[in-house]
Design a protein around this motif. Sequence first.
Motif, PDB file in Angstrom:
ATOM      1  N   GLY A  54     -42.482  -9.136 -49.710  1.00  0.00           N
ATOM      2  CA  GLY A  54     -43.375  -9.595 -48.643  1.00  0.00           C
ATOM      3  C   GLY A  54     -43.789 -11.042 -48.824  1.00  0.00           C
ATOM      4  N   ALA A  55     -44.016 -11.456 -50.051  1.00  0.00           N
ATOM      5  CA  ALA A  55     -44.402 -12.845 -50.321  1.00  0.00           C
ATOM      6  C   ALA A  55     -43.256 -13.794 -49.995  1.00  0.00           C
ATOM      7  N   VAL A  56     -42.032 -13.387 -50.285  1.00  0.00           N
ATOM      8  CA  VAL A  56     -40.870 -14.217 -49.963  1.00  0.00           C
ATOM      9  C   VAL A  56     -40.723 -14.321 -48.452  1.00  0.00           C
ATOM     10  N   ARG A  57     -40.834 -13.201 -47.758  1.00  0.00           N
ATOM     11  CA  ARG A  57     -40.731 -13.205 -46.300  1.00  0.00           C
ATOM     12  C   ARG A  57     -41.834 -14.059 -45.682  1.00  0.00           C
ATOM     13  N   ASP A  58     -43.053 -13.968 -46.207  1.00  0.00           N
ATOM     14  CA  ASP A  58     -44.161 -14.747 -45.662  1.00  0.00           C
ATOM     15  C   ASP A  58     -43.964 -16.243 -45.864  1.00  0.00           C
ATOM     16  N   ALA A  59     -43.222 -16.623 -46.900  1.00  0.00           N
ATOM     17  CA  ALA A  59     -42.966 -18.043 -47.163  1.00  0.00           C
ATOM     18  C   ALA A  59     -41.777 -18.560 -46.350  1.00  0.00           C
ATOM     19  N   ASP A  66     -36.805 -13.694 -40.108  1.00  0.00           N
ATOM     20  CA  ASP A  66     -36.335 -12.564 -39.302  1.00  0.00           C
ATOM     21  C   ASP A  66     -35.353 -11.694 -40.088  1.00  0.00           C
ATOM     22  N   ALA A  67     -34.436 -12.333 -40.835  1.00  0.00           N
ATOM     23  CA  ALA A  67     -33.461 -11.579 -41.631  1.00  0.00           C
ATOM     24  C   ALA A  67     -34.165 -10.775 -42.714  1.00  0.00           C
ATOM     25  N   LEU A  68     -35.149 -11.385 -43.367  1.00  0.00           N
ATOM     26  CA  LEU A  68     -35.890 -10.655 -44.409  1.00  0.00           C
ATOM     27  C   LEU A  68     -36.692  -9.507 -43.815  1.00  0.00           C
ATOM     28  N   LEU A  71     -34.304  -6.709 -43.140  1.00  0.00           N
ATOM     29  CA  LEU A  71     -33.917  -6.066 -44.398  1.00  0.00           C
ATOM     30  C   LEU A  71     -35.051  -5.185 -44.917  1.00  0.00           C
ATOM     31  N   MET A  72     -36.270  -5.682 -44.847  1.00  0.00           N
ATOM     32  CA  MET A  72     -37.419  -4.900 -45.312  1.00  0.00           C
ATOM     33  C   MET A  72     -37.565  -3.612 -44.501  1.00  0.00           C
ATOM     34  N   ALA A  73     -37.285  -3.680 -43.209  1.00  0.00           N
ATOM     35  CA  ALA A  73     -37.363  -2.475 -42.367  1.00  0.00           C
ATOM     36  C   ALA A  73     -36.334  -1.446 -42.833  1.00  0.00           C
ATOM     37  N   ARG A  74     -35.111  -1.886 -43.141  1.00  0.00           N
ATOM     38  CA  ARG A  74     -34.088  -0.952 -43.643  1.00  0.00           C
ATOM     39  C   ARG A  74     -34.474  -0.382 -44.993  1.00  0.00           C
ATOM     40  N   MET A  75     -35.045  -1.222 -45.845  1.00  0.00           N
ATOM     41  CA  MET A  75     -35.454  -0.776 -47.177  1.00  0.00           C
ATOM     42  C   MET A  75     -36.645   0.178 -47.111  1.00  0.00           C
ATOM     43  N   SER A  76     -37.354   0.185 -45.971  1.00  0.00           N
ATOM     44  CA  SER A  76     -38.548   1.020 -45.799  1.00  0.00           C
ATOM     45  C   SER A  76     -38.270   2.314 -45.050  1.00  0.00           C
ATOM     46  N   ALA A  77     -37.015   2.639 -44.851  1.00  0.00           N
ATOM     47  CA  ALA A  77     -36.677   3.872 -44.133  1.00  0.00           C
ATOM     48  C   ALA A  77     -37.333   5.069 -44.824  1.00  0.00           C
ATOM     49  N   ASP A  94     -26.166 -11.657 -48.579  1.00  0.00           N
ATOM     50  CA  ASP A  94     -25.001 -12.527 -48.771  1.00  0.00           C
ATOM     51  C   ASP A  94     -24.204 -12.661 -47.473  1.00  0.00           C
ATOM     52  N   ARG A  95     -23.987 -11.533 -46.765  1.00  0.00           N
ATOM     53  CA  ARG A  95     -23.245 -11.580 -45.495  1.00  0.00           C
ATOM     54  C   ARG A  95     -24.003 -12.408 -44.464  1.00  0.00           C
ATOM     55  N   TRP A  96     -25.316 -12.228 -44.413  1.00  0.00           N
ATOM     56  CA  TRP A  96     -26.130 -12.991 -43.468  1.00  0.00           C
ATOM     57  C   TRP A  96     -26.033 -14.489 -43.798  1.00  0.00           C
TER      58      TRP A  96
END
Length: 103
Positions: A54-59, A66-68, A71-77, A94-96
């Motif tokens: 979350g801290a990385v995404r906020d920065a 948006d990509a982070l 990803l966080m949404a997928r990781m939070s399934a 990496d693909r992104w």
Amino acid sequence: TRRPAPARRLRGARAPTGRGAPEAVGYCTANRTCAALSAKTHVFDFANRAWILGAVRDAATGPEADALAALMARMSAPDPDDRPTFAGALALLDRWNASRQGS
């Protein structure tokens, strides 16, 4: 008496939510099969702790943020089977990144 130093947060990071993976408190499916704790439990925790991803995404800004967030949404399934592994999450990033460099 000596008091511990207050915890420090990255500037702009939200307060920790404390939201743990559903299976950490006994997540069971409709057919009464209970999910075991696994590495994907930690994937969920990594995405849902404001002081980690979350801290990385906020920065981040723009498309990186948006990509982070995606990803966080997928990781939070809620279902661990729907979450990527840590290796899978890194592969998605990496693909992104490769697609951004190619455009």
